[in-house]
Design a protein around this motif. Structure first.
Motif, PDB file in Angstrom:
ATOM      1  N   THR A 269       0.829  -1.205   0.000  1.00 26.75           N
ATOM      2  CA  THR A 269       0.000   0.000   0.000  1.00 26.75           C
ATOM      3  C   THR A 269       0.861   1.253   0.000  1.00 26.75           C
ATOM      4  OG1 THR A 269      -1.756  -1.162   1.173  1.00 26.75           O
ATOM      5  CG2 THR A 269      -1.813   1.248   1.237  1.00 26.75           C
TER       6      THR A 269
ATOM      7  N   SER B  53      -5.027 -10.334  -4.034  1.00 25.93           N
ATOM      8  CA  SER B  53      -6.299  -9.657  -3.816  1.00 25.93           C
ATOM      9  C   SER B  53      -6.468  -8.421  -4.692  1.00 25.93           C
ATOM     10  CB  SER B  53      -6.413  -9.272  -2.335  1.00 25.93           C
ATOM     11  OG  SER B  53      -7.619  -8.610  -2.068  1.00 25.93           O
TER      12      SER B  53
ATOM     13  N   MET C 294     -10.237  -7.754  -1.860  1.00 25.41           N
ATOM     14  CA  MET C 294     -10.537  -7.314  -0.501  1.00 25.41           C
ATOM     15  C   MET C 294     -11.918  -6.657  -0.370  1.00 25.41           C
ATOM     16  SD  MET C 294      -7.902  -4.099  -0.163  1.00 25.41           S
ATOM     17  CE  MET C 294      -6.507  -5.064  -0.720  1.00 25.41           C
ATOM     18  N   SER C 295     -12.503  -6.276  -1.503  1.00 24.34           N
ATOM     19  CA  SER C 295     -13.857  -5.708  -1.457  1.00 24.34           C
ATOM     20  C   SER C 295     -14.809  -6.464  -2.386  1.00 24.34           C
ATOM     21  CB  SER C 295     -13.826  -4.224  -1.848  1.00 24.34           C
ATOM     22  OG  SER C 295     -13.331  -4.071  -3.173  1.00 24.34           O
TER      23      SER C 295
ATOM     24  N   ILE D  31     -12.379  -9.907   3.776  1.00 22.06           N
ATOM     25  CA  ILE D  31     -12.850  -8.732   3.044  1.00 22.06           C
ATOM     26  C   ILE D  31     -12.920  -7.537   3.985  1.00 22.06           C
ATOM     27  CG2 ILE D  31     -14.114  -9.967   1.247  1.00 22.06           C
ATOM     28  CD1 ILE D  31     -16.638  -9.680   2.970  1.00 22.06           C
ATOM     29  N   ARG D  32     -12.922  -6.353   3.407  1.00 15.81           N
ATOM     30  CA  ARG D  32     -13.030  -5.139   4.211  1.00 15.81           C
ATOM     31  C   ARG D  32     -14.471  -4.956   4.685  1.00 15.81           C
ATOM     32  NH1 ARG D  32      -9.353  -0.404   1.313  1.00 15.81           N
ATOM     33  NH2 ARG D  32      -7.371  -1.118   2.153  1.00 15.81           N
ATOM     34  N   SER D  33     -14.617  -4.525   5.917  1.00 15.29           N
ATOM     35  CA  SER D  33     -15.945  -4.214   6.439  1.00 15.29           C
ATOM     36  C   SER D  33     -15.843  -2.968   7.312  1.00 15.29           C
ATOM     37  CB  SER D  33     -16.489  -5.406   7.243  1.00 15.29           C
ATOM     38  OG  SER D  33     -15.809  -5.522   8.482  1.00 15.29           O
TER      39      SER D  33
ATOM     40  N   SER E 142     -13.012  -2.452  12.503  1.00 14.29           N
ATOM     41  CA  SER E 142     -11.566  -2.257  12.415  1.00 14.29           C
ATOM     42  C   SER E 142     -10.794  -3.052  13.466  1.00 14.29           C
ATOM     43  CB  SER E 142     -11.239  -0.762  12.578  1.00 14.29           C
ATOM     44  OG  SER E 142     -11.713  -0.285  13.841  1.00 14.29           O
TER      45      SER E 142
ATOM     46  N   ARG F 267      -7.833  -7.090  10.943  1.00 14.03           N
ATOM     47  CA  ARG F 267      -7.309  -6.500   9.700  1.00 14.03           C
ATOM     48  C   ARG F 267      -8.349  -6.579   8.586  1.00 14.03           C
ATOM     49  NH1 ARG F 267      -1.487  -8.070   6.798  1.00 14.03           N
ATOM     50  NH2 ARG F 267      -1.700  -6.651   5.028  1.00 14.03           N
ATOM     51  N   ASN F 268      -9.009  -7.730   8.478  1.00 18.78           N
ATOM     52  CA  ASN F 268     -10.112  -7.930   7.542  1.00 18.78           C
ATOM     53  C   ASN F 268     -11.189  -8.753   8.244  1.00 18.78           C
ATOM     54  OD1 ASN F 268      -9.093  -6.883   4.789  1.00 18.78           O
ATOM     55  ND2 ASN F 268      -7.409  -8.209   5.443  1.00 18.78           N
ATOM     56  N   THR F 269     -12.296  -8.970   7.571  1.00 20.36           N
ATOM     57  CA  THR F 269     -13.344  -9.840   8.100  1.00 20.36           C
ATOM     58  C   THR F 269     -13.306 -11.144   7.325  1.00 20.36           C
ATOM     59  OG1 THR F 269     -14.754  -7.976   8.741  1.00 20.36           O
ATOM     60  CG2 THR F 269     -15.823 -10.113   8.436  1.00 20.36           C
TER      61      THR F 269
END
Length: 262
Positions: free
Chosen positions: A66, A117, A142-143, A171-173, A176, A179-181
């Motif tokens: 990133t 991802s 990730m989304s 995945i992002r949710s 927080s 790190r991810n869900t």
């Protein structure tokens, strides 16, 4: 012309050397460092993983980060270290392909090509790996919705390559805490919808070391065909993802805890 689905739900078994992934075969275990940092690091980690029951060695030679200031990988030098580790341990290699220009280089060293991802939506790259004669490990974006992930796999299959291993990596949710869900429900859904083997990456899926063991057990209980776990022989010195990397002994504890589930 009306679209005809290729991945119909019929079971697909992916073969990598002597390994059979998917179908009614036992779960496989992929492990290794996030990034290849040195010859000593990857070879020592690979030897310790082999002793603890690992089936496939993972390691990134090219790292999509990133921040442009984070460690980006060693490139072909890292691939050479992975190959040497593979020859010492007889473990096949999975490593990430980031762009089409690196394809020939990755094909020379890797046994499984990983699409990360961030590249799940890179349809040009999916078409390219659809034309190669090597298994592809396709991580969920990730989304990405489940349907989008399934369509990404269809892109690869439509261009000729059905040797696809799906990887749920969270995945992002809105939350927080982790790190991810980690979406465990995606495992049986994607197996039913595509017939492809599905593995789970609890390291990226949670980003918390203490959650890797319970989420690994939950993944196998849900029907996952394997796990991909980040392991480093000295996580405190890792150049990337050390906070979520297990030591080889911690990894063995996870593997032993799973054996009662299959």
């Amino acid at each position: 012309m009306k679209y005809k689905k290729i991945l119909t739900g019929d079971k697909v078994v992916v073969e990598v050397n002597d390994l059979k992934i998917g179908g009614n075969n036992k779960p496989i275990f992929i492990a290794g460092p996030c990034s290849v940092e040195s010859r000593e690091q990857v070879i020592e980690t690979a030897i310790q993983l082999k002793e603890r029951g690992c089936d496939v060695l993972r390691g990134g030679a090219f790292k999509p980060r990133t921040s442009p200031y984070d460690f980006q990988g060693l490139g072909e030098e890292g691939l050479k270290y992975l190959k040497e580790a593979s020859e010492i341990t007889n473990l096949p290699i999975v490593t990430e392909l980031m762009d089409e220009t690196s394809l020939d280089m990755i094909l020379e060293y890797a046994d499984i090509i990983q699409i990360g991802s961030r590249n799940m939506y890179n349809y040009s790259l999916l078409k390219v790996v659809g034309g190669v004669n090597k298994p592809v490990l396709l991580k969920r974006g990730m989304s990405a919705t489940i349907r989008e992930w399934a369509y990404a796999a269809e892109y690869i299959a439509a261009y000729g390559n059905k040797n696809i291993i799906l990887c749920e990596r969270g995945i992002r949710s809105f939350d927080s805490y982790t790190r991810n869900t980690l979406d465990i429900s995606a495992v049986p859904i994607m197996k039913q919808e595509t017939g492809l083997p599905v593995i789970v990456d609890p390291s990226h899926g949670t980003g918390i070391k203490s959650l890797i063991k319970p989420m690994s057990r939950a993944s196998i209980a849900s029907g996952a065909d394997g796990l991909m776990i980040e392991v480093h022989f000295k996580p405190e010195n890792a150049l990337s993802d050390g906070f979520q990397s297990l030591t080889p002994d911690e990894y063995l504890d996870v593997i032993n805890s799973i054996k009662t589930l299959y």
